[in-house]
Each structure stands twice: as structure tokens, then as C-alpha cells.
Scaffold this active site. Structure first.
Site, PDB file in Angstrom:
ATOM      1  N   SER A  31       4.148   1.769 -15.985  1.00 12.77           N
ATOM      2  CA  SER A  31       4.338   2.841 -16.224  1.00 12.77           C
ATOM      3  C   SER A  31       3.435   3.930 -15.847  1.00 12.77           C
ATOM      4  CB  SER A  31       4.975   3.316 -17.049  1.00 12.77           C
ATOM      5  OG  SER A  31       5.707   4.153 -17.359  1.00 12.77           O
ATOM      6  N   GLY A  32       3.625   4.914 -15.627  1.00  6.69           N
ATOM      7  CA  GLY A  32       2.653   6.491 -15.616  1.00  6.69           C
ATOM      8  C   GLY A  32       2.777   7.202 -14.186  1.00  6.69           C
TER       9      GLY A  32
ATOM     10  N   ARG B  47      23.923  10.579 -14.248  1.00  2.81           N
ATOM     11  CA  ARG B  47      23.300  10.914 -13.054  1.00  2.81           C
ATOM     12  C   ARG B  47      24.909  10.794 -11.417  1.00  2.81           C
ATOM     13  NH1 ARG B  47      16.930   8.870 -12.614  1.00  2.81           N
ATOM     14  NH2 ARG B  47      16.135   9.019 -14.919  1.00  2.81           N
TER      15      ARG B  47
ATOM     16  N   LYS C 235       9.451  -3.000 -20.313  1.00  4.36           N
ATOM     17  CA  LYS C 235       9.659  -2.125 -18.971  1.00  4.36           C
ATOM     18  C   LYS C 235      10.961  -1.839 -18.810  1.00  4.36           C
ATOM     19  CE  LYS C 235       7.528   0.589 -16.128  1.00  4.36           C
ATOM     20  NZ  LYS C 235       8.304   0.904 -14.766  1.00  4.36           N
TER      21      LYS C 235
ATOM     22  N   THR D 152       2.977  -4.206   7.218  1.00  4.31           N
ATOM     23  CA  THR D 152       2.348  -3.223   7.433  1.00  4.31           C
ATOM     24  C   THR D 152       0.902  -3.462   8.308  1.00  4.31           C
ATOM     25  OG1 THR D 152       4.047  -2.662   7.895  1.00  4.31           O
ATOM     26  CG2 THR D 152       3.136  -1.039   9.378  1.00  4.31           C
TER      27      THR D 152
ATOM     28  N   HIS E 270      11.662   0.776 -21.528  1.00  7.06           N
ATOM     29  CA  HIS E 270      10.378   1.671 -21.278  1.00  7.06           C
ATOM     30  C   HIS E 270      11.622   2.951 -20.494  1.00  7.06           C
ATOM     31  CE1 HIS E 270       8.146   4.077 -19.102  1.00  7.06           C
ATOM     32  NE2 HIS E 270       7.272   3.945 -19.958  1.00  7.06           N
ATOM     33  N   ASN E 271      12.086   2.365 -19.071  1.00  8.67           N
ATOM     34  CA  ASN E 271      12.614   3.008 -18.224  1.00  8.67           C
ATOM     35  C   ASN E 271      14.047   3.772 -18.899  1.00  8.67           C
ATOM     36  OD1 ASN E 271      10.489   1.857 -16.412  1.00  8.67           O
ATOM     37  ND2 ASN E 271      11.492   2.192 -15.326  1.00  8.67           N
TER      38      ASN E 271
ATOM     39  N   GLU F 229      12.959   6.189 -20.943  1.00  7.31           N
ATOM     40  CA  GLU F 229      12.934   7.318 -19.857  1.00  7.31           C
ATOM     41  C   GLU F 229      14.113   8.601 -19.522  1.00  7.31           C
ATOM     42  OE1 GLU F 229      11.077   7.458 -14.746  1.00  7.31           O
ATOM     43  OE2 GLU F 229       9.976   6.051 -16.597  1.00  7.31           O
TER      44      GLU F 229
ATOM     45  N   ASN G 276       9.653  -3.499 -10.537  1.00 10.00           N
ATOM     46  CA  ASN G 276      10.258  -2.520 -11.440  1.00 10.00           C
ATOM     47  C   ASN G 276      10.988  -4.007 -11.005  1.00 10.00           C
ATOM     48  OD1 ASN G 276       9.378  -0.348 -13.008  1.00 10.00           O
ATOM     49  ND2 ASN G 276       9.767   0.934 -11.417  1.00 10.00           N
TER      50      ASN G 276
ATOM     51  N   ASN H 180      -1.154  -5.148   2.766  1.00 13.28           N
ATOM     52  CA  ASN H 180       0.205  -4.737   3.370  1.00 13.28           C
ATOM     53  C   ASN H 180       0.675  -5.229   5.026  1.00 13.28           C
ATOM     54  OD1 ASN H 180       2.360  -2.331   2.104  1.00 13.28           O
ATOM     55  ND2 ASN H 180       2.366  -3.012   4.340  1.00 13.28           N
TER      56      ASN H 180
ATOM     57  N   VAL I  25       2.702   4.220  -2.798  1.00 11.15           N
ATOM     58  CA  VAL I  25       1.917   4.900  -3.386  1.00 11.15           C
ATOM     59  C   VAL I  25       1.132   4.309  -4.721  1.00 11.15           C
ATOM     60  CG1 VAL I  25       2.084   7.108  -5.262  1.00 11.15           C
ATOM     61  CG2 VAL I  25       3.107   7.164  -3.154  1.00 11.15           C
TER      62      VAL I  25
ATOM     63  N   LEU J  24       0.837  -0.934   0.026  1.00 11.59           N
ATOM     64  CA  LEU J  24       0.216   0.065   0.327  1.00 11.59           C
ATOM     65  C   LEU J  24       0.740   1.363   0.894  1.00 11.59           C
ATOM     66  CD1 LEU J  24      -2.514  -1.276   2.042  1.00 11.59           C
ATOM     67  CD2 LEU J  24      -2.783  -0.886  -0.327  1.00 11.59           C
TER      68      LEU J  24
END
Length: 484
Positions: free
Chosen positions: A130-131, A289, A185, A36, A188-189, A192, A104, A34, A14, A12
Site C-alpha cells: 500500500s502507498g 460508489r 490488505k 510486452t 486496509h482497502n 480506505e 491486490n 514484462n 506504475v 512494469l
């Protein structure tokens, strides 16, 4: 509320919370769990209150709440947490039930987990989602792969909650067996990473060379978002540049210049090295980075090493126009490189990837959604065996048209000491890719000189290797030939 839930979501944070709310809003009943337990209580009595969402306070309760075949979607941190939860679930699930990893995850881990879970009589899906927060709530791009028989069971849920384009076409379809979904994916990243770095380089050129304010840059990105560059990342950059701190100044200028990363860009670059694919732009984006992360060292170096001071006296509008073309051409190169990596991995793994379909999945909901993804679909619809997107007529024309501006912009940035690693590497790749002859002949001669690694000759058939005794003191024995 239905007597049994259609699916359970574990985790749980985001993404997990927002996916649950998305599913419920589309008519599905969802069980939330979850480890927790306090988070379950807070969610059920908070954002989920009054909705067709039930909280589970134990794994037993979670499993018993689900209709068969049971579908449990893990939205937990990649790595050991996924393995741990698989072990927790297995004793409670039955043959044919489905475990879904929506995090991921590195695709080799998904390959391993699919084999393991299937050996227990269950099914497994590894899916890219993704999003971000907005996409998870309102419609993400979803890239599932894994046990083929599981796809019809989850398809109604995934395609219903995904983003839609072109008159309600879902940005979700089956990618392939094993870790294909998580691999796509990952690429995709990686793209990105490249897109984000390209945009930051454009920002630095405008800021440090042209002396533009955040408000002025906001206007440029606002204009760019109306044309060929229209995309989610251009859109949010426009908004970021306009955002003010409490004192009325641009918030972006108060943010420390050290970028974080979670590993997907690195995985993409490493996969490219493993496949021998020149994924130069994304590699540079990852290293940019890394360079940003050594902030204190950079500050000290700036005190000891004299920097070139940017000096601008040219046409400001021309530089901005050049920057637009350079950014667009570089983005096309980034996608071209990413697609060559997907093709190489698919060939090795035996995956039948639908390259045009992947572009369609990326057109809505995801972070790299942009206007020209439709052109990628058209390119592969026209030629499914296309080796490189730069050979497609649309992409070829666009890059050739941008070349002069691209070259001017990169040269101007370099002459003024402004680092543009991805803009420059994209141009270098373009120059190298279209070169009929590269200086690798000299490199191969060097390898043969010091290591007897042999070489091929232009006047002999391919596959015939030669060795030269360059010094006159060496022997005639050559090293075996192989490619890494």
C-alpha cells in the site's frame, strides 16, 4: 552490477516500476520483466538507465539472472493473469524458489495458489503493498503472508524498502500463513473506502450546506491535518481542494461525480457478511460508489423528484467543529469494525494475527496512515484479547466526547437533504453496539410466526429454544436452528 540479481519484478506498470527503483536505491540488484517486451526496453533505457537494474526479455533470461533461492515478484493484474504467470514460471523454477504476488488479490485465491505452488515444491508469498505510486517509490506499507519458510528470504528486501516510523521501525512484518497478508490488505482497502467516503461527505456538507468555496475548504482541511485528524487522506484532500485548472478555477469541481472501484471494498463487505460481522460503514462506502456510478439515472431522478433545499442559518464555525468531531468519531468506528472482521477471520482460519503490529505497519507508507494508528497498537498491546476498539479507554473516551457534535451534524445533514451514509451508519452502529437490548426480539418472533424458526427466552438459559403456535392453527413442529 552484481553477477546475479537479488529479485525479479514482473509487471512494469506504475507500482512495478517504482518498486524496482525503490529496491535498487536501497542497494539491491533487480531484474525487470514484462510480457510486452517494448516496456522492458523503454524502462531499462529510461528511468532505470545507469542503475543496477537489468532487463529480461524472456522468462528463461529472467530466471537465469537470479541468485538462489530465486525470488520473483508479480506486480500484474489480479485474477487470471496471476494464475497464467504462475504456470509460465513453474517449469523454469526449482524446489525452494519463491513466487511473490504483490497485487491486490482476493485472499481465497492466495490460499488456493499457496497450496498449489507448495505442492510443486516451491514457496509462495501473497503480500499487500500500500502507498500508491509515491509509496512504492519511497517506502510503502508491506503486508506479507504465505509460506512461513519464505519470510526470512524476502525479509531483508521488504523491510529495507518499506516505510519507516518511530525511529526506523519498518512498516512491514510477517502477517501469517496462507492468505493472511492479502486479507489484511483487503481490510486496509475497505477502511480506505470508508475514510474516503467520510471525507467526501464532509466536503459535501461544507459545499452544499455552508456554501463554502474550494479555497475555504482547503483551509479547513489544512487545519484538520494539524490535529487528531492528521492523515494522508486529509493531507491530499487539502491539496486537491487548492489545485487550480488552467482557467484558475478549482479543478475538483470539474471532475465528473462518478467513482470507480476495483473490488477490494466489495470483497471486504462480502467477507463481513460471510463472517456475520456488522461492517456497516464500509458497506455503505461501497454502495455510495455504486450510487455515484448511475449518474444519468440520478440526473433524471433529480428532474422528477423534488429535493429538499439546504437552508443554513446557524453558526458556521459550530457546524465545521461538529463536522470535525463527527468525522473523527466515524473514522474510529470504521477501524473498530475492520478490526472485528480481522479477528473473526483469524479465529476461523487459525491465523495468529498481531493486531498491534498491523496498526504499526499502517502507520507509514500506506493510504490510510494516520496519527491515531499508534493508539490502536497501544490498545492491543494493553489487551491482546480486546473484542472491539470502542471498548478501549482511549477510543471510548474519544467517541463519547464527540457524540453530541456527531449527532447534531448527522441530524443537520439529514434535515437539509444532504446524504451522509457513512457518517450516519457509523453513528447508528455506535448506538446499536452499546444497546443492551435491541428490537431483535420482535424480529425473532416474526421468524417463528411465519417459519417456526424458534426463539430463546430471557427467563430461560441461553441455548434453549422455543416455538409458539401463534395462530392456533399451526403445528408444534419447529424448524431446525442455525446461524448463517
Amino acid at each position: 552490477m552484481k553477477h546475479l540479481s537479488d529479485i525479479a519484478v514482473v509487471g512494469l506498470a506504475v507500482m512495478g516500476e517504482n518498486l524496482i527503483l525503490n529496491m535498487e536505491s536501497k542497494g539491491f540488484t533487480v531484474t525487470a520483466y514484462n510480457r510486452t517486451i517494448d516496456k522492458v526496453e523503454k524502462f531499462v533505457n529510461g528511468r532505470a538507465k545507469g542503475k543496477n537494474i537489468r532487463g529480461a526479455y524472456s522468462v528463461e533470461e529472467l530466471v537465469s539472472s537470479l541468485s538462489k533461492p530465486r525470488k520473483v515478484m508479480l506486480m500484474v493484474k489480479a485474477g487470471k493473469a496471476v494464475d497464467d504467470f504462475i504456470e509460465i514460471l513453474l517449469p523454469h523454477l526449482e524446489k525452494g524458489d519463491i513466487i511473490i504476488d504483490g497485487g491486490n488479490t482476493h485472499f481465497p485465491d492466495t490460499n488456493r495458489r499457496i497450496a498449489y505452488v507448495e505442492s510443486k515444491g516451491l514457496r509462495y508469498i501473497g503480500t499487500g503493498v500500500s502507498g500508491g505510486e509515491e509509496g512504492a517509490l519511497n517506502g510503502p506499507s508491506i503486508m506479507p503472508g504465505g509460506s512461513p519458510s519464505a519470510w526470512p528470504e524476502v525479509k531483508p528486501i521488504f523491510q529495507t524498502i518499506s516505510a519507516k516510523v518511530d525511529g526506523n521501525v519498518p512498516c512491514c512484518d510477517w502477517v501469517g500463513e496462507n492468505g493472511a497478508g492479502h486479507f489484511v490488505k483487503m481490510v486496509h482497502n475497505g477502511i480506505e473506502y470508508g475514510d474516503m467516503q467520510l471525507i467526501t461527505e464532509a466536503y459535501q456538507v461544507m459545499k452544499d450546506l455552508l456554501g463554502m468555496s474550494a479555497d475555504e475548504m482547503h483551509q479547513v482541511f489544512k487545519e484538520w491535518n494539524q490535529g487528531d485528524l492528521s492523515s494522508y487522506l486529509i493531507e491530499i484532500t487539502r491539496d486537491i481542494l487548492a489545485y487550480k485548472d488552467e482557467d484558475g478555477s478549482a479543478l475538483v469541481e470539474k471532475i465528473l461525480d462518478t467513482a470507480g472501484q476495483k473490488g477490494t471494498g466489495k470483497w471486504t463487505a462480502v467477507s463481513a457478511l460471510d463472517q456475520g460481522i456488522p461492517l456497516t460503514l464500509i458497506g455503505e462506502a461501497v454502495f455510495a460508489r455504486c450510487l455515484s456510478a448511475i449518474k444519468e439515472e440520478r440526473v433524471e431522478a433529480s428532474k422528477q423528484i423534488k429535493a429538499t433545499k439546504p437552508s443554513f442559518s446557524d453558526d458556521k464555525k459550530q457546524i465545521i467543529a461538529d463536522l470535525k468531531d463527527a468525522l473523527y468519531a466515524s473514522k474510529l468506528v470504521s477501524y473498530a469494525q475492520g478490526y472485528t472482521l480481522m479477528k473473526a477471520q483469524a479465529d476461523e482460519a487459525g491465523w495468529n494475527l498481531n493486531y498491534g503490529g498491523i496498526a504499526l505497519m499502517w502507520r507509514g507508507g500506506c493510504i490510510i496512515r494516520s496519527t491515531f494508528l499508534g493508539k490502536i497498537k497501544e490498545a492491543y498491546d494493553s489487551n491482546p484479547d480486546l473484542k472491539n476498539l470502542l471498548l478501549d479507554p482511549f477510543f471510548k473516551e474519544k467517541v463519547e466526547k464527540a457524540e453530541k457534535a456527531w449527532r447534531r451534524l448527522v441530524s443537520t445533514a439529514i434535515m437539509n437533504g444532504i446524504p451522509v451514509p457513512t457518517l450516519a451508519s457509523a453513528l447508528t452502529y455506535f448506538d446499536g453496539y452499546r444497546s443492551a437490548r435491541l428490537p431483535a426480539n420482535l424480529l425473532q418472533a416474526q421468524r417463528d410466526y411465519f417459519g417456526a424458526h424458534t426463539y430463546e427466552r430471557i427467563d430461560k438459559p441461553r441455548g434453549e429454544f422455543f416455538h409458539t403456535n401463534w395462530t392456533g392453527t399451526g403445528g408444534d413442529t419447529a424448524s431446525s436452528t442455525y446461524n448463517v
